[in-house]
Design an enzyme around this catalytic site. Structure first.
Site: not given
Length: 313
Positions: A137, A140-141
């Site tokens: 993701c 997300c990261d």
């Protein structure tokens, strides 16, 4: 089915942010929901270390902590939990039937929030460095990889989007695809090819994630045409090879797209069966964020509550 068997107002199948939000809302509406959370409760957030984009947590929160807080909130309003997997369902007639092994549960409404799983390459080293360099993701990261050289695996639109997004943080993004052309739409592929921060490696597959035991330090790659093997000194590897929704239980009962995502009616969480609703990543292949899952969990709870009121009127 015994004559005196309890019929639940709502059974929620699955316990990620979508399921837990629908539990909070239905519990506050006095529907006393029963959540069958599954043996691997909490969904994809349970394998996420730091969540920095969920509103309300200015310093970030770990995935498991976020789930724990939501679960306590659902419990406080009277949600009951069964930490087992649903083994079979029957939505042919109401009350709907949900089995956990031999034990039958009945419900007036069902909220399906069984989520999805990111597809991985299947390498042991990939598991070892999950959340320590390996991610599925980018939104997300990505921010954890500022000024680093990182890799992206994939050839579809998702891979193009992830690679483009990651150029905001990384000094260089190496996009690896096992074939010699992309499946992605022409416009997306062109954008990627024109981006000076993206290097494309065709006919390339990752065979091993390298690391020092703590975090990822590189990847071993192989050319699918000539078999040449070499090592890339990248500190992050993003997999963009698709997601698989957890919908095996519902095959043949509910409408799904070709990948298996549940199809809901526009601007609602209604499935094709009245009284059965779907929320979160099990029906969302576009956004796939904890906050959007929570949003559709709220929608499913309100849809279920209003539908029940309509039945009893």
């Amino acid at each position: 089915m015994t004559p005196d068997q309890k019929i639940e107002n709502v059974i929620i199948i699955g316990s990620g942010p979508a399921g837990l939000t629908s539990a909070i809302y239905t519990a506050r509406a006095n529907l006393s929901p029963l959540m069958i959370e599954g043996e691997e409760s909490g969904g994809q957030l349970m394998t996420t270390t730091e969540v920095e984009n969920f509103p309300g947590f200015e310093h970030g929160i770990t995935g498991p902590d976020l789930i724990a807080v939501m679960r306590k909130q659902a419990e406080r309003f009277g949600t009951r939990f069964i930490t087992r997997n649903v083994t079979k369902v029957d939505f042919e007639q109401r009350p709907f039937k949900v089995w956990i092994g031999d034990k039958l549960h009945l419900a007036k409404t069902i909220i399906i929030s069984t989520g999805a799983k990111a597809k991985y390459l299947g390498l042991p080293s990939e598991k070892q460095y999950a959340n320590r360099g390996v991610s599925a993701c980018a939104t997300c990261d990505g921010a954890f990889f500022r000024n680093q050289e990182i890799g992206v695996v994939g050839g579809g639109d998702t891979a193009m989007e992830e690679a483009m997004f990651l150029t905001r943080f990384a000094s260089k993004v190496i996009l690896m695809h096992r074939r010699d052309s992309f499946r992605a739409s022409k416009i997306m592929a062109e954008r990627v090819m024109q981006n000076p921060k993206i290097e494309i490696m065709w006919n390339t597959e990752v065979t091993e994630v390298l690391g020092d035991g703590k975090s990822m330090t590189g990847a071993r790659i192989k050319n699918t045409v000539n078999g040449e093997v070499k090592e890339l000194p990248i500190t992050g590897l993003f997999l963009a090879i698709g997601h698989k929704p957890n919908t095996e239980l519902f095959h043949g009962m509910l409408d799904m797209d070709e990948t298996g995502y549940l199809i809901t009616q526009p601007n609602s969480t209604y499935t094709k069966i009245p009284g059965v609703f779907a929320a979160g990543d099990v029906q969302d292949h576009v956004y796939r964020q904890a906050i959007t899952a929570a949003g559709t969990g709220c929608m499913a709870a309100i849809d279920a509550e209003r539908w029940l009121e309509g039945q009893e009127a």
